[in-house]
Design a protein around this motif. Structure first.
Motif, PDB file in Angstrom:
ATOM      1  N   TYR A  93       0.615  -1.136  -0.025  1.00  0.00           N
ATOM      2  CA  TYR A  93      -0.112   0.085   0.041  1.00  0.00           C
ATOM      3  C   TYR A  93       0.847   1.456  -0.064  1.00  0.00           C
ATOM      4  O   TYR A  93       0.505   2.114  -0.727  1.00  0.00           O
ATOM      5  N   ARG A  94       2.153   1.211   0.697  1.00  0.00           N
ATOM      6  CA  ARG A  94       2.794   2.399   0.529  1.00  0.00           C
ATOM      7  C   ARG A  94       3.431   2.460  -0.761  1.00  0.00           C
ATOM      8  O   ARG A  94       3.502   3.779  -1.086  1.00  0.00           O
ATOM      9  N   MET A  95       3.717   1.714  -1.397  1.00  0.00           N
ATOM     10  CA  MET A  95       4.228   1.549  -2.845  1.00  0.00           C
ATOM     11  C   MET A  95       3.163   2.018  -3.877  1.00  0.00           C
ATOM     12  O   MET A  95       3.534   2.900  -4.594  1.00  0.00           O
ATOM     13  N   MET A  96       1.808   1.513  -3.422  1.00  0.00           N
ATOM     14  CA  MET A  96       0.810   2.108  -4.316  1.00  0.00           C
ATOM     15  C   MET A  96       0.609   3.758  -4.049  1.00  0.00           C
ATOM     16  O   MET A  96       0.572   4.487  -4.981  1.00  0.00           O
ATOM     17  N   ARG A  97       0.591   4.119  -2.720  1.00  0.00           N
ATOM     18  CA  ARG A  97       0.726   5.836  -2.606  1.00  0.00           C
ATOM     19  C   ARG A  97       1.690   6.349  -3.404  1.00  0.00           C
ATOM     20  O   ARG A  97       1.377   7.493  -4.044  1.00  0.00           O
ATOM     21  N   LEU A  98       3.125   5.802  -2.934  1.00  0.00           N
ATOM     22  CA  LEU A  98       4.178   6.554  -3.623  1.00  0.00           C
ATOM     23  C   LEU A  98       4.053   6.540  -5.303  1.00  0.00           C
ATOM     24  O   LEU A  98       4.521   7.366  -5.817  1.00  0.00           O
ATOM     25  N   HIS A  99       3.580   5.440  -5.779  1.00  0.00           N
ATOM     26  CA  HIS A  99       3.621   5.390  -7.187  1.00  0.00           C
ATOM     27  C   HIS A  99       2.565   6.335  -7.795  1.00  0.00           C
ATOM     28  O   HIS A  99       2.861   7.087  -8.905  1.00  0.00           O
ATOM     29  N   ASN A 151      -4.668  16.434  -2.690  1.00  0.00           N
ATOM     30  CA  ASN A 151      -5.947  16.784  -1.714  1.00  0.00           C
ATOM     31  C   ASN A 151      -7.271  16.869  -2.456  1.00  0.00           C
ATOM     32  O   ASN A 151      -8.172  16.950  -1.560  1.00  0.00           O
ATOM     33  N   LYS A 152      -7.373  16.941  -3.635  1.00  0.00           N
ATOM     34  CA  LYS A 152      -8.531  17.249  -4.299  1.00  0.00           C
ATOM     35  C   LYS A 152      -9.480  15.781  -4.249  1.00  0.00           C
ATOM     36  O   LYS A 152     -10.579  15.882  -5.043  1.00  0.00           O
ATOM     37  N   SER A 153      -9.047  14.703  -3.861  1.00  0.00           N
ATOM     38  CA  SER A 153      -9.651  13.309  -3.871  1.00  0.00           C
ATOM     39  C   SER A 153     -10.159  13.118  -5.521  1.00  0.00           C
ATOM     40  O   SER A 153     -11.358  12.950  -5.619  1.00  0.00           O
ATOM     41  N   ILE A 154      -9.235  12.998  -6.470  1.00  0.00           N
ATOM     42  CA  ILE A 154      -9.138  12.715  -7.884  1.00  0.00           C
ATOM     43  C   ILE A 154      -9.590  11.084  -7.986  1.00  0.00           C
ATOM     44  O   ILE A 154      -8.561  10.557  -7.711  1.00  0.00           O
ATOM     45  N   PRO A 155     -10.366  10.487  -8.432  1.00  0.00           N
ATOM     46  CA  PRO A 155     -10.263   9.114  -8.986  1.00  0.00           C
ATOM     47  C   PRO A 155      -9.195   8.815  -9.827  1.00  0.00           C
ATOM     48  O   PRO A 155      -8.823   9.479 -10.691  1.00  0.00           O
ATOM     49  N   VAL A 156      -8.821   7.583  -9.501  1.00  0.00           N
ATOM     50  CA  VAL A 156      -7.586   7.005 -10.421  1.00  0.00           C
ATOM     51  C   VAL A 156      -8.245   5.708 -10.859  1.00  0.00           C
ATOM     52  O   VAL A 156      -8.512   4.721 -10.399  1.00  0.00           O
ATOM     53  N   ASN A 206      -7.958   6.695  -5.354  1.00  0.00           N
ATOM     54  CA  ASN A 206      -8.258   8.038  -5.155  1.00  0.00           C
ATOM     55  C   ASN A 206      -7.025   8.590  -4.799  1.00  0.00           C
ATOM     56  O   ASN A 206      -6.237   8.137  -3.809  1.00  0.00           O
ATOM     57  N   THR A 207      -6.610   9.969  -5.350  1.00  0.00           N
ATOM     58  CA  THR A 207      -5.360  10.647  -5.024  1.00  0.00           C
ATOM     59  C   THR A 207      -5.577  10.914  -3.353  1.00  0.00           C
ATOM     60  O   THR A 207      -4.384  11.148  -2.742  1.00  0.00           O
ATOM     61  N   LYS A 208      -6.431  11.050  -2.819  1.00  0.00           N
ATOM     62  CA  LYS A 208      -6.733  11.470  -1.212  1.00  0.00           C
ATOM     63  C   LYS A 208      -5.977  10.319  -0.088  1.00  0.00           C
ATOM     64  O   LYS A 208      -5.455  10.548   0.714  1.00  0.00           O
ATOM     65  N   GLU A 209      -5.710   9.010  -0.849  1.00  0.00           N
ATOM     66  CA  GLU A 209      -5.028   7.938  -0.229  1.00  0.00           C
ATOM     67  C   GLU A 209      -3.506   8.469  -0.206  1.00  0.00           C
ATOM     68  O   GLU A 209      -3.092   7.765   0.751  1.00  0.00           O
ATOM     69  N   ILE A 210      -3.147   9.129  -0.919  1.00  0.00           N
ATOM     70  CA  ILE A 210      -1.646   9.390  -1.074  1.00  0.00           C
ATOM     71  C   ILE A 210      -1.161   9.999   0.507  1.00  0.00           C
ATOM     72  O   ILE A 210       0.000   9.745   0.878  1.00  0.00           O
ATOM     73  N   GLY A 211      -1.814  10.873   0.848  1.00  0.00           N
ATOM     74  CA  GLY A 211      -1.563  11.569   2.085  1.00  0.00           C
ATOM     75  C   GLY A 211      -0.751  12.689   1.311  1.00  0.00           C
ATOM     76  O   GLY A 211      -0.975  13.379   0.712  1.00  0.00           O
ATOM     77  N   THR A 212       0.384  13.142   2.365  1.00  0.00           N
ATOM     78  CA  THR A 212       1.102  14.425   2.099  1.00  0.00           C
ATOM     79  C   THR A 212       2.598  13.978   1.394  1.00  0.00           C
ATOM     80  O   THR A 212       3.195  13.054   1.992  1.00  0.00           O
ATOM     81  N   ILE A 213       2.903  14.439   0.307  1.00  0.00           N
ATOM     82  CA  ILE A 213       4.195  14.100  -0.430  1.00  0.00           C
ATOM     83  C   ILE A 213       5.330  15.055   0.282  1.00  0.00           C
ATOM     84  O   ILE A 213       5.123  16.301   0.325  1.00  0.00           O
ATOM     85  N   GLU A 214       6.180  14.583   0.759  1.00  0.00           N
ATOM     86  CA  GLU A 214       7.356  15.258   1.474  1.00  0.00           C
ATOM     87  C   GLU A 214       8.691  14.854   0.730  1.00  0.00           C
ATOM     88  O   GLU A 214       8.970  13.794   0.674  1.00  0.00           O
ATOM     89  N   ILE A 215       9.288  15.950   0.426  1.00  0.00           N
ATOM     90  CA  ILE A 215      10.647  15.981   0.015  1.00  0.00           C
ATOM     91  C   ILE A 215      11.691  15.388   0.930  1.00  0.00           C
ATOM     92  O   ILE A 215      11.741  16.035   1.905  1.00  0.00           O
ATOM     93  N   TYR A 229      14.238  12.902  -4.453  1.00  0.00           N
ATOM     94  CA  TYR A 229      13.674  11.817  -3.376  1.00  0.00           C
ATOM     95  C   TYR A 229      12.688  12.429  -2.451  1.00  0.00           C
ATOM     96  O   TYR A 229      12.545  13.384  -1.912  1.00  0.00           O
ATOM     97  N   TYR A 230      11.589  11.512  -2.275  1.00  0.00           N
ATOM     98  CA  TYR A 230      10.461  11.972  -1.650  1.00  0.00           C
ATOM     99  C   TYR A 230       9.731  10.841  -0.947  1.00  0.00           C
ATOM    100  O   TYR A 230      10.062   9.311  -1.099  1.00  0.00           O
ATOM    101  N   THR A 231       8.812  10.953   0.167  1.00  0.00           N
ATOM    102  CA  THR A 231       8.248  10.051   0.790  1.00  0.00           C
ATOM    103  C   THR A 231       6.625  10.557   0.948  1.00  0.00           C
ATOM    104  O   THR A 231       6.377  11.430   0.449  1.00  0.00           O
ATOM    105  N   VAL A 232       5.802   9.715   1.345  1.00  0.00           N
ATOM    106  CA  VAL A 232       4.539  10.157   1.859  1.00  0.00           C
ATOM    107  C   VAL A 232       4.106  10.104   3.118  1.00  0.00           C
ATOM    108  O   VAL A 232       4.726   8.690   3.801  1.00  0.00           O
ATOM    109  N   LYS A 233       3.285  10.749   4.041  1.00  0.00           N
ATOM    110  CA  LYS A 233       2.897  10.617   5.303  1.00  0.00           C
ATOM    111  C   LYS A 233       1.634  10.841   5.433  1.00  0.00           C
ATOM    112  O   LYS A 233       0.896  11.467   4.237  1.00  0.00           O
ATOM    113  N   PRO A 234       1.027  10.149   6.402  1.00  0.00           N
ATOM    114  CA  PRO A 234      -0.312  10.347   6.545  1.00  0.00           C
ATOM    115  C   PRO A 234      -1.170  11.674   6.613  1.00  0.00           C
ATOM    116  O   PRO A 234      -0.184  12.427   7.148  1.00  0.00           O
TER     117      PRO A 234
END
Length: 234
Positions: A93-99, A151-156, A206-215, A229-234
């Motif tokens: 799931y973390r890789m899905m969010r990052l992807h 943050n716009k909760s866009i469907p994927v 849905n893009t909302k599942e990504i969380g916050t992209i942090e550099i 280089y970046y990661t995602v946080k809840p």
């Protein structure tokens, strides 16, 4: 050929299948929800369970068109053995969010700065992407915009097109120096109104599942070569 469940539904966590071949310390199944390494993503890991025996899936790889599940051992497994596969879901799931985050970032870089990705890799902990950009200061701006989009909760959406139809889409392949896939049916990942790419890997719905992209950091790798280089946080 193995039925690639993950290509149609990235949220399948467990599945039942049958061993069709033994390959060294690995097995091939008639169907799998394990995503093999490829497209810049590390492979899934998890477990294979058969007759009460638990086998650790260390790696999944595609070799000559075959998807091989490399196990910690294969003793007790045989052709036609029925198995249950269990995905290491937290990792997946973390890789899905990052992807999905990487697709948004790539789309902004391409549409605003005509920059293509020249390399990259996604792990459960972080992602890295190389861009043919001259100015590394553009990358924080790109990530800021990517967060606004997420943050716009866009469907994927995931669907399939013929090669001829897919080739009509501008920017459908955003990797520099990569030829379009030489197959007749392409898997398309569409972030509505944001990005549309030929892609084989799992994504969030849905893009909302990504969380916050942090550099994590930005590197200058030379003229026209910038690494993010970046990661995602809840």
């Amino acid at each position: 050929m193995t039925d690639e469940i993950y290509a149609k539904d990235a949220y399948v966590k467990t599945f039942k299948g049958k061993v069709t071949s033994l390959e060294g310390n690995g097995i091939i199944l008639d169907k799998t929800a394990f995503h093999p390494r490829g497209g810049g993503l590390e492979s899934d890991t998890g477990e294979i369970i058969s007759e009460g025996n638990h086998y650790r899936v260390l790696e999944v790889k595609r070799v000559d068109g075959k998807i091989i599940h490399v196990l910690d051992r294969i003793e007790g497994l045989a052709i036609n053995a029925e198995v249950e596969g269990v995905i290491d879901w937290e990792r997946r799931y973390r890789m899905m969010r990052l992807h999905t985050a990487s697709h948004i970032i790539a789309s902004i870089a391409y549409t605003k700065y005509n920059a293509l990705i020249t390399g990259g890799n996604i792990t459960p902990e972080y992602a890295k992407d190389d861009f043919d950009l001259e100015n590394k200061d553009l990358l924080p701006k790109i990530v800021e915009e990517a967060n606004q989009i997420a943050n716009k909760s866009i469907p994927v959406k995931v669907y399939f097109l013929s090669r001829s139809e897919a080739m009509k889409i501008p920017g459908v392949v955003k990797l520099a120096e990569k030829m379009p896939p030489d197959v007749q049916v392409w898997r398309i990942v569409e972030i509505e109104g944001v990005d549309l790419q030929a892609d084989g890997g799992p994504h969030v719905a849905n893009t909302k599942e990504i969380g916050t992209i942090e550099i994590i950091k930005v590197e200058n790798r030379g003229k026209g070569k910038k690494r993010l280089y970046y990661t995602v946080k809840p």
